[in-house]
Design a protein around this motif. Sequence first.
Motif, short mmCIF file in Angstrom:
data_model
loop_
_atom_site.label_atom_id
_atom_site.label_comp_id
_atom_site.label_asym_id
_atom_site.label_seq_id
_atom_site.Cartn_x
_atom_site.Cartn_y
_atom_site.Cartn_z
N ASP A 9 4.69 21.67 -1.10
CA ASP A 9 3.95 20.49 -0.59
C ASP A 9 4.50 20.03 0.76
O ASP A 9 3.93 19.12 1.38
N THR A 10 5.60 20.63 1.20
CA THR A 10 6.17 20.26 2.48
C THR A 10 5.19 20.52 3.61
O THR A 10 4.66 21.63 3.75
N ALA A 11 4.91 19.48 4.39
CA ALA A 11 3.93 19.59 5.48
C ALA A 11 3.88 18.26 6.23
O ALA A 11 4.45 17.26 5.77
N VAL A 12 3.18 18.28 7.35
CA VAL A 12 2.78 17.03 8.00
C VAL A 12 1.46 16.62 7.37
O VAL A 12 0.52 17.43 7.31
N VAL B 210 6.29 15.08 5.35
CA VAL B 210 6.76 15.09 3.96
C VAL B 210 7.57 16.37 3.76
O VAL B 210 7.07 17.47 4.02
N THR B 211 8.80 16.22 3.30
CA THR B 211 9.66 17.36 3.05
C THR B 211 10.17 17.30 1.62
O THR B 211 10.73 16.29 1.21
N ARG C 183 4.52 7.91 -1.89
CA ARG C 183 3.21 7.34 -1.66
C ARG C 183 2.98 7.18 -0.17
O ARG C 183 3.73 6.48 0.51
N LEU C 184 1.96 7.85 0.31
CA LEU C 184 1.57 7.73 1.71
C LEU C 184 0.52 6.64 1.86
O LEU C 184 -0.32 6.44 0.97
N SER C 185 0.57 5.96 3.00
CA SER C 185 -0.41 4.92 3.32
C SER C 185 -1.09 5.25 4.63
O SER C 185 -0.47 5.84 5.53
N CYS C 186 -2.35 4.87 4.74
CA CYS C 186 -3.11 5.04 5.97
C CYS C 186 -3.81 3.72 6.25
O CYS C 186 -4.78 3.37 5.56
N ALA C 187 -3.33 3.01 7.25
CA ALA C 187 -3.93 1.74 7.64
C ALA C 187 -5.01 2.00 8.68
O ALA C 187 -4.72 2.56 9.74
N ALA C 188 -6.23 1.60 8.36
CA ALA C 188 -7.37 1.87 9.24
C ALA C 188 -7.80 0.59 9.95
O ALA C 188 -7.85 -0.48 9.33
N GLY D 212 5.00 6.33 5.12
CA GLY D 212 5.43 6.65 3.77
C GLY D 212 6.00 8.04 3.58
O GLY D 212 6.46 8.37 2.49
N GLY D 213 5.97 8.86 4.62
CA GLY D 213 6.54 10.18 4.49
C GLY D 213 8.06 10.13 4.39
O GLY D 213 8.67 9.08 4.57
N GLY D 214 8.66 11.28 4.08
CA GLY D 214 10.11 11.33 3.99
C GLY D 214 10.58 12.58 3.28
O GLY D 214 9.82 13.53 3.08
#
Length: 121
Positions: A90-93, A117-118, A19-24, A8-10
Amino acid sequence: QVQLVESGGGLVQAGGSLRLSCAASGRTFSSYAMGWFRQAPGKERRFVATIYWDTGNTYYADSVKGRFTISRDNAKNTVYLQMNSLRPEDTAVYYCAADPRTVRDGRPDYWGQGTQVTVSS
């Protein structure tokens, strides 16, 4: 084997949303703490938000309160980070994290690989 896979980054303009997602996968996370951290270039990895899978309780870093929302989908075993009113700072990994007790100490048992996220000004 536990896996946390972010997506979801970009690239987005200031004021925009992602919106970021984390599939566990790999175990049952029903009693776990899940969270998001971020690391900007040249800086330490920092806590962003956490959610406790069983209670749904959430906590946020002061820098993102009111702009970011962490949530979970039990059926999909997925944690989300909705990011609104994004700023260049907010730019970061962004990294997903999981731990049987807490992620807020910065030493979770499991990390994802990160998603960039940039935010452009």
